[in-house]
Design an enzyme around this catalytic site. Structure first.
Site, mmCIF file in Angstrom:
data_model
loop_
_atom_site.group_PDB
_atom_site.id
_atom_site.type_symbol
_atom_site.label_atom_id
_atom_site.label_comp_id
_atom_site.label_asym_id
_atom_site.label_seq_id
_atom_site.Cartn_x
_atom_site.Cartn_y
_atom_site.Cartn_z
ATOM 1 N N CYS A 186 0.835 -1.210 0.000
ATOM 2 C CA CYS A 186 0.000 0.000 0.000
ATOM 3 C C CYS A 186 0.868 1.259 0.000
ATOM 4 O O CYS A 186 2.072 1.189 0.213
ATOM 5 C CB CYS A 186 -0.847 0.024 1.255
ATOM 6 N N GLY A 189 -1.617 1.055 -4.531
ATOM 7 C CA GLY A 189 -2.880 0.505 -4.049
ATOM 8 C C GLY A 189 -4.039 1.193 -4.729
ATOM 9 O O GLY A 189 -4.103 2.419 -4.748
ATOM 10 N N ASN A 198 1.621 -0.033 5.635
ATOM 11 C CA ASN A 198 2.087 -0.712 4.433
ATOM 12 C C ASN A 198 2.899 -1.911 4.895
ATOM 13 O O ASN A 198 3.864 -1.752 5.628
ATOM 14 C CB ASN A 198 2.960 0.237 3.601
ATOM 15 N N GLY A 199 2.481 -3.098 4.468
ATOM 16 C CA GLY A 199 3.178 -4.315 4.869
ATOM 17 C C GLY A 199 2.184 -5.362 5.310
ATOM 18 O O GLY A 199 0.989 -5.254 5.040
ATOM 19 N N TYR A 224 9.382 -3.703 -9.654
ATOM 20 C CA TYR A 224 8.024 -3.448 -10.127
ATOM 21 C C TYR A 224 7.250 -2.391 -9.327
ATOM 22 O O TYR A 224 6.683 -1.470 -9.897
ATOM 23 C CB TYR A 224 7.239 -4.767 -10.143
HETATM 24 O O1 LIG Z 1 2.469 -12.462 -14.105
HETATM 25 P P1 LIG Z 1 1.459 -11.521 -13.577
HETATM 26 O O2 LIG Z 1 0.730 -12.105 -12.393
HETATM 27 O O3 LIG Z 1 0.540 -11.003 -14.611
HETATM 28 O O4 LIG Z 1 2.218 -10.285 -12.913
HETATM 29 C C1 LIG Z 1 3.274 -9.579 -13.514
HETATM 30 C C2 LIG Z 1 2.772 -8.432 -14.351
HETATM 31 O O5 LIG Z 1 1.995 -7.507 -13.537
HETATM 32 C C3 LIG Z 1 2.651 -6.254 -13.471
HETATM 33 O O6 LIG Z 1 2.047 -5.323 -14.347
HETATM 34 P P2 LIG Z 1 0.858 -4.320 -13.948
HETATM 35 O O7 LIG Z 1 -0.172 -4.324 -14.998
HETATM 36 O O8 LIG Z 1 0.349 -4.628 -12.573
HETATM 37 O O9 LIG Z 1 1.523 -2.880 -13.826
HETATM 38 P P3 LIG Z 1 2.462 -1.994 -14.784
HETATM 39 O O10 LIG Z 1 1.559 -1.163 -15.635
HETATM 40 O O11 LIG Z 1 3.259 -1.157 -13.836
HETATM 41 O O12 LIG Z 1 3.335 -2.866 -15.591
HETATM 42 C C4 LIG Z 1 4.079 -6.516 -13.877
HETATM 43 O O13 LIG Z 1 4.683 -5.379 -14.442
HETATM 44 C C5 LIG Z 1 3.929 -7.612 -14.893
HETATM 45 O O14 LIG Z 1 3.565 -7.065 -16.152
HETATM 46 N N1 LIG Z 2 -0.219 -4.111 0.788
HETATM 47 C C1 LIG Z 2 -0.223 -3.658 2.012
HETATM 48 O O1 LIG Z 2 0.694 -2.963 2.446
HETATM 49 C C2 LIG Z 2 -1.404 -4.105 2.867
HETATM 50 C C3 LIG Z 2 -1.534 -3.529 4.266
HETATM 51 C C4 LIG Z 2 -2.492 -4.364 5.129
HETATM 52 N N2 LIG Z 2 -1.923 -5.652 5.399
HETATM 53 C C5 LIG Z 2 -3.831 -4.505 4.421
HETATM 54 O O2 LIG Z 2 -4.169 -5.565 3.956
HETATM 55 O O3 LIG Z 2 -4.523 -3.526 4.317
HETATM 56 MG MG LIG Z 3 3.398 -4.848 -16.100
#
Ligand SMILES: O=P(O)(O)OC[C@H]1O[C@H](OP(=O)(O)OP(=O)(O)O)[C@H](O)[C@@H]1O
Ligand SMILES: NC(=O)CC[C@H](N)C(=O)O
Ligand SMILES: [Mg+2]
Ligand code: SF4
Length: 437
Positions: free
Chosen positions: A2, A28, A95-96, A237
Site C-alpha cells: 500500500c 494501491g 504498508n506491509g 516493479y
Molecule cells: O504475471 P502476472 O501475475 O501477470 O504479474 C506480472 C505483471 O503484472 C505487473 O504489471 P501491472 O499491470 O500490474 O503494472 P504496470 O503497468 O506497472 O506494468 C508486472 O509489471 C507484470 O507485467
Molecule cells: N499491501 C499492504 O501494504 C497491505 C496492508 C495491510 N496488510 C492490508 O491488507 O490492508
Molecule cells: Mg506490467
C-alpha cells in the site's frame, strides 16, 4: 505494498495528503482514506480522485492517509483505522503485512480483546493499548519492538504524528521538511511531486520511530537494531521509476537488470516490445547493450491502472489496458520484455495478442528471476500454488505463455546488479526462498 502518507503542521493537510496519495496510487487501487485533526475521516473504495473529492474537504493541519492493496483481511476494509484508548485516540495507516497476524489476533482475543476490522493492522493498535506504560510514545515503542515485520507506518495520535519502519526496513518510508512542518510518504518521488527538495528528503531508518510533535523538531527513537532486508521487488516493479532507495534510482536499476538479461541471454530479433508500464526501463537497458531497437508494438490505455495489484478481474484489466499495433508487428520477430512473471496472467494474454496481430516469432525476456516463493510482507501472493513458476518447469512455462523462447535473469545475475550499485541487504525471498523472517 500500500501507499501511506502523513502531514504535520502544514495548512490544508487534506489537500496535501490527497496529492501525496495520488502520487502513490500505483501502490494501491482498492480504497483510499484520510484522517485529519480531531480524527475527522474520509474513506471509500476506489481511486484517490473518486474518494478524496473537493466536496469532502476536511479542515486541518495534520493527518495521515492510505491507498490500499489488500494482503490481509477482507477486500472491502479501508485504512486508516482509528480507535479510542486510555492513552488517547490513535489512527494507523500501514504498508506491509504482519507475518504472525493470525497468532497475534488469537492471543489478543483469548485475553478478551475485540477487533472491529479483519485487518492485521489493528494488532498495532492493540499492542499500543496493552503496552505496560501510560506514556503513548513509550507504548508505541514497546508495540513496535514486539511486532517483528512487515510494516512501514504513519500514526496519528492526539499529541503527535509518528512514522515507523520495522527493523528489516522491508517496505520504504521517507520524510521531509515541508513549509512550516513535515511530511511523510512511502516513496521519495511523492514528496518531490509536491515540491520537496531532494536534499531535504530523508529515509525513516529501519527499526526507528520518528515523532513529530508541537516542538516541531522530529525526535528519532530507535526501538530495534537495524538489519536491512529491503524488498528488492520494490525496485523491479512496485515503485515508480522516479523513486530512489538507498540513493539509487529505480529506473536505473531496471535498466541495469535489462542489460544483465542481455549479457546472460543474447537473444536477437527485429525489435524489442516493452510490456508497459513496468517493462519499459528494462527494455531500454536490453536495447542499449544489444543494439536492438525498441518499437511501439503495444500501446497502453492510460485510464486503466495496474492489473497485478487488483484482487479480481486481472485478465480483463490486462486485455483492456494493452493493445497490439498490427502495422508494427506484422511478420516480425520480436522480444517482449517485462519486469516479472508472477501469476502469468499478463504474459499469456500479451503473447496471444501479438501473435494475433501478426508477429512471426515471439521471444519473452524477464529482467528478474522466476518467482518461486510466496510473499508475506505486503504482497498478495501468500499461496505458492498461485505462482506460475512453482507449478511448471521452464519448458512447460514457455508452452503456457505460448512463446517461442522464454528467458529469465538468473538469481546470481539479479544479485550482482544490486551489489554492483551498492544496494546490499535486500530481500529476494520470492526468488531464492531466503526470507528475513
Ligand atoms: O504475471 P502476472 O501475475 O501477470 O504479474 C506480472 C505483471 O503484472 C505487473 O504489471 P501491472 O499491470 O500490474 O503494472 P504496470 O503497468 O506497472 O506494468 C508486472 O509489471 C507484470 O507485467
Ligand atoms: N499491501 C499492504 O501494504 C497491505 C496492508 C495491510 N496488510 C492490508 O491488507 O490492508
Ligand atoms: Mg506490467
Ligand atoms: S519476498 Fe519478494 S516481494 Fe516479498 S519482500 Fe521479499 S523480495 Fe519483496
Amino acid at each position: 505494498m500500500c501507499g501511506i502518507a502523513g502531514v504535520w503542521n502544514v495548512d490544508n493537510a487534506y489537500n496535501v495528503i490527497h496529492d501525496l496519495l495520488l502520487s502513490l496510487q500505483h501502490r494501491g487501487q482498492q480504497a483510499a482514506g484520510v484522517v485529519v485533526n480531531g480524527f475527522k475521516t474520509v474513506k471509500g473504495e476506489g481511486l484517490v480522485e473518486s474518494v478524496l473529492t473537493d466536496e469532502r474537504f476536511l479542515e486541518g493541519n495534520r493527518g495521515i492517509g492510505h491507498v490500499r492493496y489488500s494482503t490481509y483481511g477482507s477486500l472491502d476494509e479501508i485504512q486508516p483505522i482509528t480507535a479510542y484508548t486510555l492513552k488517547g485516540r490513535i489512527s494507523v495507516a500501514h504498508n506491509g503485512n504482519i507475518v504472525d497476524a493470525n497468532e497475534k489476533r488469537k492471543f489478543i482475543m483469548e485475553s478478551g480483546g475485540i477487533f472491529s476490522t479483519t485487518l492485521d493492522t489493528e494488532i498495532i493498535i492493540h499492542y499500543f493499548s496493552i503496552a505496560p506504560y501510560t506514556n503513548p510514545r513509550e507504548s508505541l515503542q514497546w508495540a513496535m519492538s514486539r511486532i517483528k515485520a512487515a510494516y512501514s507506518l504513519v500514526i496519528l495520535h492526539d499529541s503527535f504524528l509518528a512514522a515507523a519502519r520495522d527493523q528489516f526496513g522491508i517496505r520504504p518510508l521517507f520524510y521531509s521538511k515541508y513549509e512550516n512542518g513535515y511530511i511523510v510518504a512511502s516513496e521519495d518521488s511523492a514528496l518531490r511531486s509536491i515540491g520537496c527538495k531532494c536534499e531535504e528528503i530523508q529515509e525513516v531508518e529501519p527499526g526507528t520511530i520518528i515523532f513529530f510533535t508541537d516542538s516541531n523538531k522530529p525526535e528519532i527513537v530507535k526501538f530495534s537494531r537495524r538489519q536491512d532486508r529491503f524488498c528488492s521487488f520494490e525496485f523491479v516493479y512496485f515503485a515508480r521509476p522516479d523513486s530512489n532507495f538507498y540513493g539509487v534510482n529505480t529506473h536505473e536499476v531496471r535498466k541495469m537488470l535489462g542489460r544483465k538479461l542481455y549479457e546472460e541471454n543474447r537473444v536477437q530479433a527485429d525489435f524489442i516490445v516493452p510490456v508497459l508500464d513496468s517493462g519499459f526501463s528494462g527494455s531500454l537497458g536490453y536495447s542499449q547493450v544489444s543494439g536492438i531497437p525498441i518499437e511501439y508494438g503495444l500501446i497502453r490505455n492510460h485510464y486503466i491502472g495496474r492489473s497485478f495489484i487488483m484482487p479480481k478481474n486481472r485478465q480483463e484489466i490486462v486485455r483492456r489496458k494493452l493493445s497490439p499495433l498490427p502495422s508494427v508487428l506484422e511478420g516480425k520477430e520480436i522480444i517482449l520484455i517485462d519486469d516479472s512473471i508472477v501469476r502469468g496472467t499478463t504474459m499469456k494474454i500479451i503473447v496471444d495478442m501479438v501473435r494475433e496481430a501478426g508477429a512471426k516469432k515471439v521471444y519473452v525476456g524477464i529482467h528478474s528471476p522466476a518467482v518461486i516463493g510466496s510473499c508475506n510482507y505486503g504482497i498478495d501472493t501468500s499461496r505458492r500454488s498461485e505462482l506460475i513458476a512453482t507449478r511448471n518447469d521452464a519448458e512447460k512455462l514457455r508452452e503456457y505463455v505460448g512463446a517461442d523462447k522464454l528467458f529469465y535473469l538468473s538469481v546470481d545475475g539479479y544479485k550482482e546488479v544490486f551489489e554492483g550499485c551498492g544496494v546490499n541487504g535486500i530481500c529476494m525471498g520470492c526468488f531464492n526462498l531466503d526470507y528475513p523472517v
